[in-house]
Structures are given as C-alpha cells and as structure tokens.
Design an enzyme around this catalytic site. Structure first.
Site: not given
Length: 637
Positions: A329, A425-426
C-alpha cells in the site's frame, strides 16, 4: 512566523458545497458507521470492534477481582471464527482504532452541531472503552483479551501504539467538544504508561505504524505536560537508528529494505523521499511537522519540506491520491503513477491533508495548500457514495470491471463502493476529516490571516471575525466580510488552476498569495475565472503519454461507461475540442475509434467517428452500478 488553525468550536461551515457534505456525514455516515462497528449492517464484513471492548471489559473486571483469565495466542494480524476461540479477540490487530475514529468524528460533529442522541451513543461507547482499561493504564483489546504477558513485545507489527494514537485524538476531540473528560483521562493514563515505558532510560522502541507521535503532541497541547512532547520527540529521533530496535527484540537479521515499509530505514530527519506504506508515511510526516512547530528543529523541518516536495511533484496523482502500488500500500518510485493499478488509499489522502495543515501552520505554502485542495475535492470525496453508506478503500483512475473480477493483479480495484471493510480505517477517517473541516480553511498569526481553502463559513479568530460566503467550486466567487480586532494582512491563495482573477481591494502578490491590508471593517470580493481545461502530466509518467485529464476548478473529471458506452479507451479529444460546462457536467465533441477485433495487422490510421463525450466529477463515479471509468483520455492531434 508560525501560525495556528482556528478552534473548531469557533467555526461554522455555511459553504454552498461543503455544508451539504457535512450534513451527509452527520445524518448518514456517522449513524451508518455506528451500526457497522456494532456489526449490524446486513451483508457487510464484520467489524468486531465494539464486541472486543465488551470482551476486554469483562477481562479487566475479572483481573481486578483477582480471578484467573484465559490466555489466547496473539501472533496474527487478523483473527476470525476459523482461527480464534470465540471468546478471544476478533478482527485485525488495529480494530480498536475504528471505534476511536468513530468517536473522533462524532466529537467533531457535536462541536459543529449539538445532537443529544449522538452524544448519548458516544458516551455509551466511551463507557465500554474505559471499562476495558487495565489498572496500570494499558488499553488495547488484543492483548487485554488474549495475552497480557506479551504487551509491548512486538511494536513493529501489532499496532498498540497506533491504537493509542487514535484513542488520544478522539479523547482530545471529545473533551474539546463536550467538556467531558472521561475518555481524556483514560488516554492520559495510557499516555503516562507509555512515557514511563519508553525513553532514554526505558525501552528504545518506537511505533511500527505511526500516529502516536502526532497524538502525543495533541495531548501536550491539551494539557501542557512536556513529557508527552518529549516522548513524541523520542519516537521520531529513535526511529531508524542502527542497529534496528526491531531486529534486536525480534531476533531478525537486518535487511534495510524491510524498514522502508514503515519509514524506519533511516532516521526521519535524514529522509528526503517518501517511501513505504503511504498512510504510515504521512502520519509520520504529520508528527514530524508537529515537533517542528513546537521545537523549531531546522533539520527535521528540512526533511518535512523535502518529503512534501517529493510527494507533490513526483508521487501524487492528479486527483490528490498517493500510494501508487498495492504492494505494501506504498509509494512507488518517482513518476510511477499507473492509472489502472493505483492504490491511492482514501486514508493516505486524508493523512496528506493532516500533514499539509501542519506545514501551513509552520509557513504558508501555496503549492502545499493546492495539493491538499486536490486531495480534498477528489480522492477524499470519492471515498464515499452519494448516500454516505458505501465506501472505497482504493481510488483508481481507471477501472474495467472485468479486470477487477478476473485479473488477480487488480483484485484491490473495486468497481463499486463496499458496505464496509474488515479493515475499515478509511470510512471513519473520512468522517472525522469532513466533520472537522473548519480547522483546515485558514491559519493565522499575530500579523496575518492566510486563506488556504475557500470553505464558506463563519470563523471567529484572534485577529477578529471572518465570514466567507463562498461559491468557489461553482462560479469562482468568494466574498469576505471582515471585522478586525487589530490590523492584519489578509492573504488569499491564488489557485494553481486559475489564470485570471480580480479582487475588489488593493493587493500585492507574494509566493502564490494575494496580500490585502485590513485596518477596518471590510468587505472584499475575489473572483477566480473558472472554466474547463485540459491538463497533462509530466511525460516521465509513462501511463499518460499522449493523454490528458479534464478539470474545472478544483475538480478532476472522468468518463464513465454509463454515459459513454463500453471501451472508453477508444475515445479521444482534439486539443481544440470545446469543453462545455453545465450543471456539474462537462461535454465535448470528440472521437470514437472503430473497434478492431483482429489482434495484429499491418499499421494503418485508425477509423474514427465523431461522438459526444460526457465527463462527470471524479468523486461522483461508481454511483450508478458497475461500469468502466477513466480519468485520462487520449488527445488526438
């Protein structure tokens, strides 16, 4: 002269564009995410995050009563019904952070608009969190539930300090919003344990996933306790020293490349290129900038500036996305910005905006503010659906649904937004940024007010009161009504997309800002010429040779199959094609190349026919079911 952002409680967003987005977050996103962390969304991946706090609370109570409690393995990144006992921790090792980010978003929303039911829900979650805390202040459900003896034994992989960071951020936000200190006291107790454990006379470790650094600075700013600032400094100074701490405690042979992933390959003050996991990177850089704000560390500031320049000029998509590769990522090498393989995690763009705000508080910089604008209006907004109940983790610039389903190299590219993610998380990160948007529009010092983002609203600041009536994203008109407490300079950022503008008051320009002297109550109108335009990127970006993107103001546009049919790669524009804007849509007369089913043949000019091409704002794509999407389009010369 360093500046500061306004306190959220002294801001009120009234922007013609952003107020609607904030209302969507308040009325849809935050309530939806509350259901998600409580595992009540049918058909969505389970969160387990609230469930873990319930389990941890029972363990903590049993320990206080002197009862024996079971021990489970704490040796994996993710735990589910197939690999963990039903009474053990479930989810990813960082699952606690989803609860904390939801609380932080709720806190910011409450600061903007009181809501009894939301506050009641948040108080209930806080009670669960605090009930799970151990007597010594430790608070991480993975180790509380599974194995207390392994606390702080694997900082590299298992995210205890990362979860602490989100706890601290939520605690400060909730205290500032409501005045309630229960969560803050819990965060301070955990912070005190961390300060006691780590340091020159303690453990020489540092977080594997950064964010504790900036969170400790927030606690310092909230309390004035210098040990929090000192520990944040220690984490940043210790990071990357050799021999590597992780090698020592984990018994591994040093391999430098392993440490690029979490920005621990060299000390941060020597880092000049953004490498590794993009979210970890921008969280670290934010913490570095925080330290600079409080210590004037010139060496660290030089690194911050170099990292910001590297990201903006060599590693950022036109949409403000960062992190080009799914492998780790991560940031890729300079100018490697593939469209159809892009990772561009929503969290990474949000983290860049965190970094940008801190850099702007140190020193105004029009380029950094412009990059934050691109991220805010494009990749950040793309992260959620128009109804606030679906989310993107990854934000590509080109999508072919068949490839997403059938090509393992593109398994991370989703052609439609998802209900939720096990690693979520986003979505709450997005909610907390948009709910706190008032903190990002401007900065001020004793002599100047800098407008970095033209977000309409009412801002009560130390220099006076500033009311911004903004139609920035539609007509380019922004009106300021200013009631000063003292004379100051109003600095208005000139957007990099604007060639012509007018201001209703005398001004001079410097470093990308128009400077206006304010000595009395004033009304000022600035008008930016806003029109569709073709934008090319460097020819060192191999993916976009001979192609361009369409932009209007801060918005990047894209083409979708829903408007333009299949095989978007066959569409092209002439450089002279007129781009017509109406009601948020851009249209142009372009060309469609005739499909050629013969795999190979002797070269001959392609046959084309004229066609109307429709462009929509990038952040709106994917709201009409699965279909192709493309940002860059071929330019037919």
């Amino acid at each position: 002269m360093k500046s500061r952002h306004p306190e959220l409680k002294n801001t009120k967003i009234t922007d013609s564009f952003w107020s609607g987005i904030q209302e969507l977050v308040r009325n849809s996103v935050i309530p939806y995410q509350y259901e998600a962390i409580n595992d009540r969304i049918e058909g969505a991946e389970k969160s387990y995050s609230v469930e873990n706090f319930v389990k941890a609370g029972k363990i903590a109570a049993a320990l206080r009563e002197g009862k024996s409690v079971p021990v489970y393995p704490a040796d994996k990144w993710v735990y589910d019904d197939n690999n963990a006992d039903k009474n053990a921790f479930h989810g990813w090792v960082f699952q606690d952070s989803d609860v904390y980010k939801w609380l932080e978003a709720a806190a910011y929303s409450l600061s903007c608009k009181p809501d009894y039911e939301l506050e009641k829900r948040a108080d209930g979650i806080i009670d669960l969190v605090c009930a799970a805390q151990l007597e010594n202040g430790y608070l991480d459900t993975l180790y509380i539930i599974n194995n207390r003896d392994e606390i702080f034994t694997n900082l590299k992989d298992f995210h205890e300090l990362y979860c602490f960071g989100h706890l601290a951020e939520a605690a400060v936000a909730y205290y500032n919003s409501t005045g309630k200190d229960k969560l803050l006291n819990a965060a301070l107790r955990f912070a005190d344990l961390i300060c006691k454990t780590f340091g020159e006379s303690g453990v020489k470790g540092y977080p594997g996933h950064e964010i504790a650094e900036l969170a400790l600075v927030k606690l310092y700013e909230a309390t004035g306790e210098k040990r929090y600032l000192k520990t944040a400094e220690f984490f940043i100074e210790e990071r990357g020293k050799k021999p590597y701490y992780y090698d020592i405690v984990l018994g591994r042979k040093t391999v430098d490349d392993n440490y690029h992933y979490n920005q621990a390959h060299i000390q941060p003050k020597y880092q000049k290129e953004a490498v590794g996991h993009a979210v970890r990177g921008v969280y670290l850089y934010s913490g570095m900038a925080d330290i600079v704000r409080h210590t004037d560390d010139a060496e660290l500031y030089s690194a911050c500036k170099a990292l910001a320049e590297n990201i903006i000029n060599k590693k950022m998509y036109i949409t403000g996305g960062i992190g080009a590769t799914v492998d780790g990522e991560a940031f890729s090498f300079n100018y490697d910005l593939p469209n159809d393989l892009a990772y561009a995690e929503t969290c990474a763009s949000i983290g860049f905006i965190f970094f940008a705000r801190r850099m702007l508080e140190i020193e105004p910089n029009a380029q950094i503010a412009a990059a934050a604008e691109r991220a805010l209006y494009n990749t950040v907004l793309s992260g959620m659906s128009e109804d606030g109940t679906r989310f993107f983790y990854v934000n590509p610039l080109e999508v072919l649904p068949d490839a997403s389903h059938k090509d393992s190299r593109k398994r991370h590219i989703k052609p439609v937004r998802q209900k939720w993610f096990g690693c979520a998380c986003c979505p709450p990160n997005l909610a907390r940024l948009i709910s706190s948007l008032g903190e990002y529009a401007l900065t001020e010092n004793e002599s100047a007010v800098y407008i970095h983002q033209y977000v309409g609203g009412e801002y009560k600041i130390e220099n006076g009161a500033v009311i911004i009536n903004s139609d920035y994203s539609e007509s380019g008109r922004v009106n300021f009504m200013i009631t000063p407490e003292r004379a100051f300079t109003l600095a208005l950022r000139i957007p990099d997309w604007c060639d012509n503008f007018s201001i209703s008051a005398p001004y001079k320009t410097k470093d990308g800002y128009a400077l206006i002297d304010i000595t009395e109550k004033s009304e000022i109108l600035i008008e930016f010429e806003i029109k569709p335009r073709l934008v090319k990127c460097s020819n060192l970006v191999r993916a976009n040779i001979g192609r361009a993107a369409v932009m209007r103001g801060p918005f990047v546009y894209c083409i979708e199959g829903a408007d333009n049919g299949e095989n978007l790669q066959l569409l092209s524009l002439s450089p002279k094609s007129a781009l017509k804007y109406e009601n948020g849509i851009i249209t142009a007369e372009g060309f469609r190349e005739e499909p050629d089913s013969e795999l190979y043949c002797e070269y001959k000019p392609a046959k084309t026919e004229k066609t109307k091409i429709t462009f929509i704002p990038y952040y709106k794509w994917g709201n009409r079911g699965e279909n192709e999407m493309q940002v860059y389009i071929e330019i037919n010369n």
